[in-house]
Design an enzyme around this catalytic site. Structure first.
Site, PDB file in Angstrom:
ATOM      1  N   ASP A   1       0.705  -1.189  -0.019  1.00 50.12           N
ATOM      2  CA  ASP A   1      -0.015  -0.045  -0.026  1.00 50.12           C
ATOM      3  C   ASP A   1       0.957   1.267   0.136  1.00 50.12           C
ATOM      4  OD1 ASP A   1      -2.400  -1.307  -0.135  1.00 50.12           O
ATOM      5  OD2 ASP A   1      -2.773  -1.425   2.050  1.00 50.12           O
TER       6      ASP A   1
ATOM      7  N   ARG B   1       0.540  -1.726   7.757  1.00 55.22           N
ATOM      8  CA  ARG B   1       0.973  -0.629   6.774  1.00 55.22           C
ATOM      9  C   ARG B   1       1.889   0.202   8.051  1.00 55.22           C
ATOM     10  NH1 ARG B   1      -2.923   3.154   3.719  1.00 55.22           N
ATOM     11  NH2 ARG B   1      -0.821   3.567   2.737  1.00 55.22           N
TER      12      ARG B   1
ATOM     13  N   ARG C   1     -10.065   5.585  11.215  1.00 55.20           N
ATOM     14  CA  ARG C   1      -8.632   5.347  11.270  1.00 55.20           C
ATOM     15  C   ARG C   1      -8.065   6.158  12.149  1.00 55.20           C
ATOM     16  NH1 ARG C   1      -6.562   2.970   6.584  1.00 55.20           N
ATOM     17  NH2 ARG C   1      -7.788   1.257   6.089  1.00 55.20           N
TER      18      ARG C   1
ATOM     19  N   HIS D   1     -11.303   7.046   5.269  1.00 57.78           N
ATOM     20  CA  HIS D   1     -10.958   8.275   5.107  1.00 57.78           C
ATOM     21  C   HIS D   1     -11.395   9.553   4.666  1.00 57.78           C
ATOM     22  CE1 HIS D   1      -6.549   6.040   5.215  1.00 57.78           C
ATOM     23  NE2 HIS D   1      -6.782   6.482   6.310  1.00 57.78           N
TER      24      HIS D   1
ATOM     25  N   CYS E   1      -5.093   9.631  -3.127  1.00 57.51           N
ATOM     26  CA  CYS E   1      -4.318   8.637  -2.121  1.00 57.51           C
ATOM     27  C   CYS E   1      -2.790   8.416  -2.637  1.00 57.51           C
ATOM     28  CB  CYS E   1      -5.022   7.210  -2.278  1.00 57.51           C
ATOM     29  SG  CYS E   1      -6.487   7.268  -1.019  1.00 57.51           S
TER      30      CYS E   1
END
Length: 284
Positions: free
Chosen positions: A74, A99, A145, A174, A268
């Site tokens: 990612d 991550r 998150r 997000h 992103c």
């Protein structure tokens, strides 16, 4: 009948940080878009990433490249690795263990580039995934998150007022899947992604905002990047593109279909390096 003039938009050069999807794959699921049973075409993902990078370059922007790390699929979503304002860097602290090592890679890059004011956060935040910068405020998402405690850390570090916004739909996990900054204090957002109180705050702060629909959001249309004039967004968000055009912006559709399989698109993949030249010492 009286008509409102469409404002003339001006693009300003930006500096972005991107990371190629060299090791991109979907082998786990940490958001509703990720399905490990669906195959991923890594070559296509790389071609789409290169097209996005080349579009930035063709518009006169600068793109810095963060080297990908094996085992961190990612990392292509570079926006999540830090938030940079006035040349100061607030690192990320990822919520999911898959991550977490990305945060270290980002901090090492900034330090190697000579950034002097780099802060490793105490609380969970996922960089520009949940933090958005307008002329007047730092908008901060919470609910899935980033920790609400990170919002106070954000304000203390940057010395700018932070507006906390509650996300309520797991598809928009997000902030950058539910809201995009266009120019100055102008934004586009999907009201249904936010709590009632946050919707009221957004209406008060941004009475002239471009409003998006669930259809726009599920096409990842809010995962967009604007340079003041051009808005790069997924090519499937055609209705939103038309709305932005009516507000004087120039939408540019980009194919990010392979990257969307992991729950990310244009924004992103793009971290903005907002800086003051005197605050960055160029590495020898």
């Amino acid at each position: 009948m009286r008509t409102h003039a469409v404002p003339e938009r001006t693009a300003t050069p930006r500096r972005y940080l991107m990371c190629p999807p060299t090791y991109f794959e979907v082998t786990y699921s940490i958001n509703p878009w990720m399905d490990p049973t669906k195959p991923v075409d890594r070559e296509l993902a790389l071609a789409q990433w290169e097209d996005l990078r080349d579009r930035y370059l063709s518009l006169g922007h600068t793109v810095e490249v963060l080297d990908p790390v094996p085992g961190l699929p990612d990392m292509v979503f570079a926006a999540n690795g830090a938030t940079v304002v006035d040349g100061r860097v607030l690192g990320a602290r990822f919520a999911n263990p898959q991550r977490r090592d990305e945060a270290t890679a980002h901090l090492e890059w900034f330090r190697a580039q000579g950034y002097r004011d780099v802060h490793e956060p105490e609380h969970v935040n996922e960089g520009e995934g949940d933090f958005a910068v307008t002329s007047s405020w730092l908008l901060a998402g919470k609910g899935f998150r980033s920790s609400p405690f990170a919002h106070a850390e954000l304000q203390e570090f940057f010395g700018r007022p932070v507006i906390s916004l509650e996300l309520v739909d797991p598809r928009y996990y997000h902030l950058d899947t539910a809201l995009a900054v266009l120019d100055g204090d102008e934004v586009v957002y999907n009201p249904s992604a936010f709590s009632a109180g946050s919707r009221a705050v957004l209406r008060r702060l941004f009475p002239n905002a471009v409003l998006a629909t669930d259809e726009d959001a599920t096409a990842f249309g809010l995962n967009a990047v604007c340079d003041g004039r051009h808005v790069l967004l997924p090519q499937g968000a055609q209705a939103l593109a038309a709305r932005l055009r009516a507000h004087g912006y120039e939408p540019i559709g980009v194919d990010t279909s392979e990257l969307i399989k992991a729950g990310g698109s244009v924004k992103c993949c793009t971290q903005e390096l907002r800086e003051r030249g005197e605050e960055i010492a160029v590495a020898a």
